[in-house]
Write an enzyme that holds these catalytic residues in place. Structure first.
Site, mmCIF file in Angstrom:
data_model
loop_
_atom_site.group_PDB
_atom_site.id
_atom_site.type_symbol
_atom_site.label_atom_id
_atom_site.label_comp_id
_atom_site.label_asym_id
_atom_site.label_seq_id
_atom_site.Cartn_x
_atom_site.Cartn_y
_atom_site.Cartn_z
ATOM 1 N N LYS A 142 0.709 -1.255 -0.078
ATOM 2 C CA LYS A 142 -0.006 0.106 -0.199
ATOM 3 C C LYS A 142 0.992 1.588 -0.019
ATOM 4 O O LYS A 142 1.511 1.544 1.164
ATOM 5 C CB LYS A 142 -0.729 0.007 1.183
ATOM 6 C CG LYS A 142 -1.986 1.040 1.065
ATOM 7 C CD LYS A 142 -2.645 1.663 2.262
ATOM 8 C CE LYS A 142 -1.956 2.560 3.117
ATOM 9 N NZ LYS A 142 -1.778 4.090 2.152
ATOM 10 N N GLU A 162 10.833 0.658 11.653
ATOM 11 C CA GLU A 162 11.964 1.659 11.692
ATOM 12 C C GLU A 162 11.191 3.018 11.673
ATOM 13 O O GLU A 162 10.805 3.683 10.762
ATOM 14 C CB GLU A 162 12.358 1.383 10.208
ATOM 15 C CG GLU A 162 13.918 2.426 10.185
ATOM 16 C CD GLU A 162 14.545 2.313 8.840
ATOM 17 O OE1 GLU A 162 15.110 3.281 8.479
ATOM 18 O OE2 GLU A 162 14.334 1.060 8.162
ATOM 19 N N CYS A 220 14.351 9.939 6.033
ATOM 20 C CA CYS A 220 14.225 9.660 7.263
ATOM 21 C C CYS A 220 15.607 9.605 7.951
ATOM 22 O O CYS A 220 15.955 9.562 8.940
ATOM 23 C CB CYS A 220 13.771 8.322 7.479
ATOM 24 S SG CYS A 220 14.553 6.937 6.581
ATOM 25 N N GLU A 253 12.757 15.648 14.803
ATOM 26 C CA GLU A 253 12.997 15.402 13.327
ATOM 27 C C GLU A 253 12.369 16.440 12.561
ATOM 28 O O GLU A 253 11.116 16.319 12.718
ATOM 29 C CB GLU A 253 12.551 13.905 12.864
ATOM 30 C CG GLU A 253 12.875 13.598 11.731
ATOM 31 C CD GLU A 253 12.311 12.240 11.339
ATOM 32 O OE1 GLU A 253 13.092 11.496 10.534
ATOM 33 O OE2 GLU A 253 11.266 11.772 11.881
#
Length: 315
Positions: free
Chosen positions: A82, A157, A191, A292
Site C-alpha cells: 500500500k 523503523e 528519514c 526530526e
C-alpha cells in the site's frame, strides 16, 4: 485475501488477489520502507509505503524496495503493497514490471488507500506480518493495532535525529559535500537526514563559508528541469511545518545564516518551495535540536573534543 469473494475488494490491485494459494498469506508494508526477514513460507505480509521519496528507478527508495521485496517473495510469501496516497503511481509501475517479468497474479498486490485502508489491512485475519517505517506516533498506533488481533509480527523503523561529524583533520570540501547530501537531498524529506552537523571549532569558519557558498549556487525550481537542485515539498502543510521549525528556532535564539525563505518559481507559482536553510547558535533546549524536522534545515553545531561530539550525537 485468500477468499476475496467473501471480503471487501481492494481499492486498486494490479496483480489480482484471486489466485492466492491457501497456504500463502500476504506481507503488508506500511509507509516509507519495507523490511522482511527470510523465513519459511507463510501467510501474506503487508507493506505500507510512504511518499519519501516515491518509488523510482535509480533512487534509494527503488533499491530499498527491491532489497525488501526480494527476500519476502523468494521465500514464498505474497505481498500486499500500500503506497502513500500522495505518491500512488510508481507502485503500480513496479507491479506492472513484476507482472511482465512473469510473477503470477496475486503474489505482488497493490492496494491504494489512506489510513483507514491501512488499518483494515493490519487487522485482516489473513495477514501474518506488517512492516512500517515512519514517525514514532504512527509506529505506536500500528504496534497497538498489531497486538489487538493475533499479536502479528511487526517490523518498525521509526524517525530519529541523525548526526554528521566533521573532525579537525577532515577535508573541508568533502565534509561540505557530505553535509549537503545529508540534508538537501529530496528537500530534506528523508528519514536518515543528518540535520545535526557537528563541526570541529578549528574548521568551523571555513566549513560554514564554503557551505553557504555552495548552497547558494543550488537552483530552486521545477524538478523536471535538469538544472534544478531543490524541488518542491510534498504538500503545502509540510512546507509550512518545516517553515515553522525554522521560525521557532530563530525565536529561541538561533541565527539563520542562509535560506529558509519561501520561493516563487516562474510557471509554478502554486508550488510548495522553500530554500535550504542553515542555522547556527543552536542550543540543546531548542525544538530543532530535539525533533526530526524532515526538511532541508541544517544545524551547524561546533565542538572541541571527540567526547563532546559523541555526546551531542547521542543526545
Amino acid at each position: 485475501m485468500a477468499n476475496p469473494s467473501t471480503r471487501r475488494e481492494p481499492t486498486c490491485s494490479l496483480a489480482s488477489t484471486r489466485s492466492l494459494s491457501s497456504r500463502v498469506s500476504p506481507m503488508i508494508c506500511l509507509d516509507a520502507t519495507c523490511h522482511s526477514t527470510p523465513r519459511a513460507t507463510r501467510t501474506p505480509d503487508v507493506f505500507l509505503w510512504a511518499w519519501s521519496p516515491p518509488l523510482a528507478r535509480g533512487t534509494t527508495r527503488f533499491r530499498r524496495a527491491r532489497g525488501r521485496l526480494r527476500p519476502a517473495l523468494a521465500c514464498g510469501n505474497s505481498v500486499i503493497y500500500k503506497p502513500s496516497p500522495l505518491a500512488p503511481v510508481t507502485a503500480l509501475i513496479l507491479a506492472e514490471v513484476l507482472k511482465n517479468a512473469g510473477l503470477p497474479d496475486g503474489v505482488f498486490n497493490v492496494i491504494q488507500g489512506d489510513a483507514e485502508t491501512a488499518q483494515d489491512l493490519i487487522l485482516h485475519d489473513d495477514v501474518a506480518k506488517v512492516s512500517f517505517t515512519g514517525s514514532i506516533p504512527t509506529g505506536k498506533k500500528i504496534m497497538k493495532a498489531c497486538a489487538e488481533r493475533n499479536i502479528k509480527p511487526l517490523t518498525l523503523e521509526l524517525g530519529g535525529k541523525s548526526t554528521l561529524i566533521a573532525f579537525e583533520d577532515a577535508d573541508v570540501d568533502s565534509a561540505v559535500a557530505c553535509a549537503m547530501m545529508a540534508n538537501w537531498y529530496s528537500q530534506g524529506q528523508v528519514c536518515s537526514n543528518a540535520s545535526k552537523v557537528l563541526v570541529h571549532r578549528s574548521i568551523l569558519e571555513e566549513f560554514t563559508t564554503k557551505l553557504v557558498e555552495a548552497t547558494g549556487k543550488m537552483k530552486v525550481g521545477d524538478p523536471l528541469d535538469e538544472n534544478t537542485k531543490v524541488g518542491s515539498h510534498i504538500l503545502a502543510e509540510h512546507r509550512d511545518k518545516v517553515d515553522g521549525y525554522i521560525k521557532s528556532a530563530i525565536a529561541e535564539g538561533a541565527t539563520k545564516v542562509f535560506g529558509g525563505e519561501r520561493v516563487t518559481v516562474d510557471g509554478l507559482e502554486g508550488g510548495f518551495y522553500l530554500s535550504p536553510c542553515i542555522l547556527t547558535d543552536i542550543t540543546k533546549k531548542m525544538t530543532v535540536y530535539k525533533e526530526e524536522i524532515f526538511g532541508a534545515v541544517l544545524l551547524i553545531i561546533p565542538f572541541d573534543t571527540e567526547e563532546e561530539a559523541i555526546q551531542i550525537a547521542n543526545d
